[in-house]
Scaffold this motif. Structure first.
Motif, PDB file in Angstrom:
ATOM      1  N   GLY A 410      -6.468  -2.451   0.883  1.00 15.45           N
ATOM      2  CA  GLY A 410      -7.514  -1.544   1.751  1.00 15.45           C
ATOM      3  C   GLY A 410      -6.696  -1.191   2.938  1.00 15.45           C
ATOM      4  N   VAL A 411      -6.939  -1.404   4.180  1.00 13.84           N
ATOM      5  CA  VAL A 411      -6.662  -1.163   5.513  1.00 13.84           C
ATOM      6  C   VAL A 411      -5.882  -2.694   6.173  1.00 13.84           C
ATOM      7  N   ALA A 412      -6.187  -3.703   5.124  1.00 14.87           N
ATOM      8  CA  ALA A 412      -5.223  -4.661   5.128  1.00 14.87           C
ATOM      9  C   ALA A 412      -5.578  -5.684   6.421  1.00 14.87           C
ATOM     10  N   SER A 413      -6.887  -5.534   6.678  1.00 15.17           N
ATOM     11  CA  SER A 413      -7.792  -6.444   7.778  1.00 15.17           C
ATOM     12  C   SER A 413      -7.542  -8.070   7.269  1.00 15.17           C
ATOM     13  N   PHE A 414      -7.530  -8.173   6.191  1.00 14.90           N
ATOM     14  CA  PHE A 414      -7.558  -9.412   5.631  1.00 14.90           C
ATOM     15  C   PHE A 414      -6.182 -10.320   5.986  1.00 14.90           C
ATOM     16  N   GLY A 415      -5.230  -9.347   5.754  1.00 19.08           N
ATOM     17  CA  GLY A 415      -3.626  -9.800   6.341  1.00 19.08           C
ATOM     18  C   GLY A 415      -3.586  -9.846   7.685  1.00 19.08           C
ATOM     19  N   GLY A 416      -4.281  -8.895   8.342  1.00 19.18           N
ATOM     20  CA  GLY A 416      -4.187  -8.679   9.796  1.00 19.18           C
ATOM     21  C   GLY A 416      -4.801 -10.045  10.442  1.00 19.18           C
ATOM     22  N   TYR A 417      -5.903 -10.556  10.055  1.00 20.27           N
ATOM     23  CA  TYR A 417      -6.396 -11.919  10.428  1.00 20.27           C
ATOM     24  C   TYR A 417      -5.875 -12.986  10.232  1.00 20.27           C
ATOM     25  N   LEU A 418      -5.258 -13.034   9.090  1.00 17.81           N
ATOM     26  CA  LEU A 418      -4.381 -14.234   8.576  1.00 17.81           C
ATOM     27  C   LEU A 418      -3.221 -14.456   9.535  1.00 17.81           C
ATOM     28  N   PHE A 419      -3.003 -13.596  10.323  1.00 17.82           N
ATOM     29  CA  PHE A 419      -1.943 -14.076  11.425  1.00 17.82           C
ATOM     30  C   PHE A 419      -2.394 -15.326  12.329  1.00 17.82           C
ATOM     31  N   ASP A 420      -3.989 -15.306  12.437  1.00 15.80           N
ATOM     32  CA  ASP A 420      -4.324 -16.293  13.315  1.00 15.80           C
ATOM     33  C   ASP A 420      -4.340 -17.616  12.682  1.00 15.80           C
ATOM     34  N   ARG A 421      -3.937 -17.901  11.154  1.00 19.45           N
ATOM     35  CA  ARG A 421      -3.834 -19.034  10.715  1.00 19.45           C
ATOM     36  C   ARG A 421      -2.465 -19.261  10.061  1.00 19.45           C
ATOM     37  N   ASP A 422      -1.615 -18.446  10.657  1.00 17.40           N
ATOM     38  CA  ASP A 422      -0.082 -18.634  10.313  1.00 17.40           C
ATOM     39  C   ASP A 422       0.147 -18.306   8.946  1.00 17.40           C
ATOM     40  N   VAL A 423      -0.382 -17.377   8.442  1.00 23.02           N
ATOM     41  CA  VAL A 423      -0.009 -16.978   7.019  1.00 23.02           C
ATOM     42  C   VAL A 423       0.349 -15.568   6.986  1.00 23.02           C
ATOM     43  N   LEU A 424       1.492 -15.344   6.205  1.00 23.91           N
ATOM     44  CA  LEU A 424       1.930 -13.927   6.050  1.00 23.91           C
ATOM     45  C   LEU A 424       1.559 -13.393   4.826  1.00 23.91           C
ATOM     46  N   ALA A 425       0.817 -12.140   4.962  1.00 27.82           N
ATOM     47  CA  ALA A 425       0.513 -11.311   3.830  1.00 27.82           C
ATOM     48  C   ALA A 425       1.187 -10.263   3.631  1.00 27.82           C
ATOM     49  N   MET A 426       1.745  -9.999   2.176  1.00 22.82           N
ATOM     50  CA  MET A 426       2.332  -8.800   1.888  1.00 22.82           C
ATOM     51  C   MET A 426       1.240  -7.983   0.968  1.00 22.82           C
ATOM     52  N   SER A 427       0.707  -7.161   1.910  1.00 26.36           N
ATOM     53  CA  SER A 427      -0.267  -6.310   1.373  1.00 26.36           C
ATOM     54  C   SER A 427       0.054  -5.043   0.865  1.00 26.36           C
ATOM     55  N   LEU A 428      -0.290  -4.703  -0.441  1.00 24.23           N
ATOM     56  CA  LEU A 428      -0.161  -3.501  -0.979  1.00 24.23           C
ATOM     57  C   LEU A 428      -1.420  -2.620  -1.672  1.00 24.23           C
ATOM     58  N   ALA A 429      -1.300  -1.375  -1.667  1.00 25.84           N
ATOM     59  CA  ALA A 429      -2.052  -0.571  -2.249  1.00 25.84           C
ATOM     60  C   ALA A 429      -1.510   0.915  -2.542  1.00 25.84           C
ATOM     61  N   PRO A 430      -1.910   1.717  -3.330  1.00 27.25           N
ATOM     62  CA  PRO A 430      -1.425   2.976  -3.906  1.00 27.25           C
ATOM     63  C   PRO A 430      -1.425   4.029  -2.835  1.00 27.25           C
ATOM     64  N   LYS A 431      -0.726   4.962  -2.683  1.00 28.79           N
ATOM     65  CA  LYS A 431      -1.008   6.136  -2.178  1.00 28.79           C
ATOM     66  C   LYS A 431      -1.684   6.941  -2.887  1.00 28.79           C
ATOM     67  N   ASP A 432      -3.277   6.727  -2.838  1.00 25.27           N
ATOM     68  CA  ASP A 432      -4.155   7.478  -3.777  1.00 25.27           C
ATOM     69  C   ASP A 432      -5.191   8.241  -2.957  1.00 25.27           C
ATOM     70  N   GLU A 433      -6.436   8.393  -3.569  1.00 20.51           N
ATOM     71  CA  GLU A 433      -7.442   9.297  -2.875  1.00 20.51           C
ATOM     72  C   GLU A 433      -7.941   8.615  -1.994  1.00 20.51           C
ATOM     73  N   HIS A 434      -7.932   7.308  -1.342  1.00 21.63           N
ATOM     74  CA  HIS A 434      -8.187   6.466  -0.405  1.00 21.63           C
ATOM     75  C   HIS A 434      -7.111   6.772   0.587  1.00 21.63           C
ATOM     76  N   GLU A 435      -7.146   8.033   1.339  1.00 20.59           N
ATOM     77  CA  GLU A 435      -5.845   8.217   1.967  1.00 20.59           C
ATOM     78  C   GLU A 435      -5.642   7.348   3.147  1.00 20.59           C
ATOM     79  N   ALA A 436      -4.193   7.172   3.343  1.00 22.69           N
ATOM     80  CA  ALA A 436      -3.651   6.721   4.344  1.00 22.69           C
ATOM     81  C   ALA A 436      -4.131   5.072   4.534  1.00 22.69           C
ATOM     82  N   GLN A 437      -4.774   4.399   3.676  1.00 22.98           N
ATOM     83  CA  GLN A 437      -4.908   3.079   3.942  1.00 22.98           C
ATOM     84  C   GLN A 437      -3.695   2.103   4.426  1.00 22.98           C
ATOM     85  N   VAL A 438      -2.687   2.206   3.738  1.00 20.92           N
ATOM     86  CA  VAL A 438      -1.490   1.742   4.087  1.00 20.92           C
ATOM     87  C   VAL A 438      -0.865   1.988   5.238  1.00 20.92           C
TER      88      VAL A 438
END
Length: 807
Positions: A410-438
């Motif tokens: 999605g818009v990677a809020s999960f990965g964005g808030y994992l920074f507060d836990r010292d976790v690095l997230a490789m977030s991926l999503a397709p360039k699809d009808e949910h425009e501009a999520q990445v």
């Protein structure tokens, strides 16, 4: 009579005159002989120095000693070798005590110039012309002072025969010696450059200090063996990337030759050869060449497996520049950007309309705001993250679990808030009808790439992610023999966790029940253990957590070979354009095999050489692998601390998204760990496969071929770092291709740092000037160059239409 009389008188005068001349000539010849005898008693000493020093690449110093009296200002031609005589204690001491004054602070053109150039160095030092000549003349004259003082000490200042010649140089010598006292003269002459980059001088000093300290630690100078100094093949990268650990330089002759060749073509001629156009495509400011090849997509036989969302790169990579969105402005800085971004930078509202009730994204005046929610965590990502930790204490965010893969982010809020836990997230999503999520994720300062799980493996090595997460990611894991889930199995570490938060886990609709039963059967056949299935009362969602086995016992005891074990010839690390296969890779069991043990807890894993790097293995730079790893880390720590952070004039508070375009062991990223940045480490597909090492130390990255477009939106990164990439890619696909891609990826006001061969740096500088980039710093020494440029808002006026990218 009169004529005869006068003839006799003239004859007597002529005879007397000849005698006088003969005596004068004789005396003069005697004087000349005496002078030649006295001169010959000095000159051979200098010549013997020439011979001995030449063996140690020190021809510059000895030439200065024997010729400075005659050449005046020309002695700066010899500066490159002043510090390299290992037998001269005086020089060695000065090298150590005054690192900022070293002749090693070389000219912009390889630390050497021709005799013709040197004849006017004194004048160029005081006249602040264009930046290149200013830097060159300043450093040459400083080195002249050092060279002169050392040479005079060596040959003896009490030599009366040379005193008159030395006096001729006294004025120039005093001027240059004054520079070496506190470097104030050098700073003054670089004043024009300091306006653009006040830290440039520090960068030069830092490199010199690094050189001096490492030579002291090694207890040796430039008399190292050729094998140590100039290793062949891939090992030569160590000289480029950690040149401070190798105390040897090439000869003055070769340096001068390179400089002359570099200067054959005036920069103005080079600049005029580069013309740029703006890309005309249906995607407009969001153009991604390999994902927006609409012609290739139209010709696909099927889109059943999301083939249309996979990479289809054009045969001829574009060299046009992507336009800016109307109203674009400098991105909001982290951490504020996690909550809001400028609307005009990513002017898409579809997600806000479709997902607004789930707190993904909302439109708020001139901003797009992100409340931190998602489909499975409407009440915020932090609560959801804590809920997972409570359900599975073993997950240990930021300690045992450091690097995760978030599929369908999605818009990677999960990965964005994992920074507060010292976790690095490789977030991926397709360039699809949910425009501009990445694109939303990257604009917020959160790591993400555009990718889809379709027909090919994801571009990551095997067994590298501590956790794989899927929050209602809409991936049909159970179909076609579980091919897609088996790809996650390839990526997951033995003992790693798959966190699945989706409706089949907690809803009882017929379709959900059917999917859950299929997943139970598939995960059991894959020997995954269901260790937790809980429901979050706040968000009203359930989470199932599976663990991958750490050995092969379960595989061997299965009653059915479905899914089958992969063939022994199947390399699980092969990931670039490799088709997916519905098979299981065996778990590594040998104690020295990668994946047989869990990595050290974070942050210890960052600096410790992986247990599976053995001394019997040869590293990228030619040393035993563990030593190679350590040397690389120490080098980048020093460069980042003493050069990039304080000597480049970069305001790091404005830097969030960073890419190392040619990572080796991830040393550059590791050296930035204390900053509020994240680094995407790129390992080229034709380079040594060191990406598993990067993941092992708690960092992340991806495989890529730089002759193709990267799977990210335009204007994604604040800073790009390219260490000896351009010279390697130049012969493969040409500089304009990768320069245009750099411009596409880099945000306006973003910076590019290039370390490369002088020839590549010189050409790149001209190209970026033609693109109206600000040249913040340029520096070179011993065939190696450093360039720092900053992108501007400039766009060309001419247009290039990309027919394959038009709908």
């Amino acid at each position: 009579m009169a004529l005869g009389k006068y003839s006799r008188v003239d004859g007597r005068k002529s005879s007397s005159y000849c005698s006088t001349v003969t005596i004068v000539v004789f005396v003069a010849l005697c004087l000349v002989g005496v002078w030649m005898m006295t001169s010959s008693s000095v000159v051979p000493v200098q010549n013997s120095d020439v011979s001995s020093q030449g063996k140690n690449s020190d021809a510059a110093t000895q030439v200065s000693g024997s010729k400075e009296s005659y050449n005046g200002g020309n002695e700066s031609n010899n500066n490159a070798g002043d510090e390299s005589n290992p037998t001269d204690e005086g020089k060695s001491k000065q090298f150590e005590d005054n690192p900022g004054d070293l002749p090693e602070d070389a000219t912009k053109g390889d630390a050497s110039v021709s005799q013709e150039e040197n004849s006017s160095n004194s004048q160029r030092t005081e006249s602040t012309t264009e930046v290149k000549q200013e830097e060159k003349s300043t450093e040459q004259n400083e080195d002249t002072g050092d060279s002169k003082s050392e040479t005079q000490s060596e040959s003896g200042t009490d030599n009366s025969d040379d005193k008159k010649m030395e006096d001729k140089d006294s004025e120039a010598g005093e001027k240059n010696e004054n520079k070496s006292v506190g470097e104030e003269t050098e700073e003054g002459s670089d004043e024009k450059k300091s306006v653009e980059n006040p830290g440039e001088l520090n960068e030069k000093k830092d490199q010199e200090v690094d050189q001096g300290s490492d030579e002291k630690a090694d207890g040796q100078k430039k008399d190292q063996s050729p094998n140590e100094v100039f290793p062949s093949g891939a090992q030569s990268d160590l000289l480029n990337e950690t040149t401070t650990q190798n105390g040897a330089f090439s000869t003055q002759a070769s340096e001068s030759k390179n400089e002359k060749e570099t200067q054959k073509s005036p920069e103005s001629d080079k600049e005029s050869s580069y013309t740029w156009k703006v890309c005309n495509s249906t995607a407009g400011p969001d153009y991604i060449p390999c994902l927006d090849n609409l012609e290739a997509i139209r010709n696909l036989r099927s889109t059943k497996h999301y083939e249309h969302r996979e990479r289809h790169c054009p045969d001829n990579p574009p060299t046009c520049l992507v336009p800016l969105p109307e109203g674009y402005q400098r991105s909001v800085e982290w951490p504020t950007s996690r909550e809001k971004i400028w609307y005009h930078n990513v002017p898409h509202t579809k997600l806000a309309e479709v997902k607004g009730h789930q707190n993904w994204v909302k439109v708020s005046g001139e901003y797009l705001t992100f409340p931190g929610g998602g489909t499975q965590f409407k009440h915020g990502a932090l609560h959801y993250i804590d809920f997972i930790q409570q359900s599975i204490p073993d997950i240990a965010w930021g300690k045992r679990t450091r690097v995760i893969l978030d599929v369908g982010c999605g818009v990677a809020s999960f990965g964005g808030y994992l920074f507060d836990r010292d976790v690095l997230a490789m977030s991926l999503a397709p360039k699809d009808e949910h425009e501009a999520q990445v694109q939303f994720a990257l604009e917020r300062g959160i790591p993400a790439i555009s990718a889809v799980m379709g027909t090919k493996r994801l571009p990551f090595p095997s067994r590298v992610f501590d956790v794989v997460h899927c929050a209602r990611c809409r991936v049909p894991w159970h179909i076609e023999g579980g091919k897609l889930l088996l790809e996650l199995n390839r990526l997951l570490r033995p003992g790693g966790l798959f966190v699945w938060s989706a409706t089949p886990v907690y809803q009882k609709l017929p379709e959900d029940v059917e999917i859950w039963e299929a997943m139970k059967k598939l995960t059991k056949a894959m020997c995954w253990e269901l260790i937790s299935k809980t429901k979050d009362r706040v968000n009203g969602v359930g989470v199932a957590v599976y663990r991958k086995p750490t050995d092969n016992e379960c595989y061997e005891q299965r009653s059915e070979d479905a899914p089958p074990l992969c063939q022994g010839s199947d390399d699980p690390n092969a990931a670039w354009n490799v088709p997916l296969q519905a098979c299981l890779h065996k778990a590594p069991v040998a104690t020295s095999e990668r994946g047989s043990q869990w990595p050290e807890s974070w942050p210890a894993r960052l600096s410790k050489s992986p247990y599976w790097l053995l001394s019997s293995q040869v590293g990228v730079y030619g040393k035993p692998a563990p030593e190679d790893f350590t040397a690389d880390y120490e080098h980048w720590k020093h460069v980042v601390k003493n050069s990039y952070l304080s000597g480049m004039g970069i305001n790091w508070s404005t830097v969030r998204n960073v890419m190392d375009m040619r990572a080796i062991y991830g040393g550059f990223a590791a050296a930035l760990r204390d900053l509020n940045v994240w680094v995407m480490n790129i390992v080229s597909v034709d380079a040594p496969d060191t990406l598993p090492i990067i993941y092992e130390r708690g960092l992340f990255g991806i495989y890529h071929d730089w002759c193709e477009s990267f799977s990210t939106y335009p204007r994604s990164y604040d800073l790009l770092h390219a260490d000896h990439l351009f010279s390697k890619i130049k012969t493969k696909c040409g500089l304009p291709v990768i320069v245009a891609e750099v411009d596409r990826i880099l945000r306006p006001e973003g910076k590019l740092i290039v370390r490369d061969k002088v020839e590549a740096v010189t050409e790149l500088e001209s190209m970026f000037k033609s693109m109206h980039y600000e040249i913040r710093m340029t520096y070179s020494k011993d065939k190696e160059g450093l360039l720092c440029v900053q992108k501007t808002m400039w766009r060309p006026t001419e247009v290039e239409t990309l027919t394959y990218a038009l709908a």
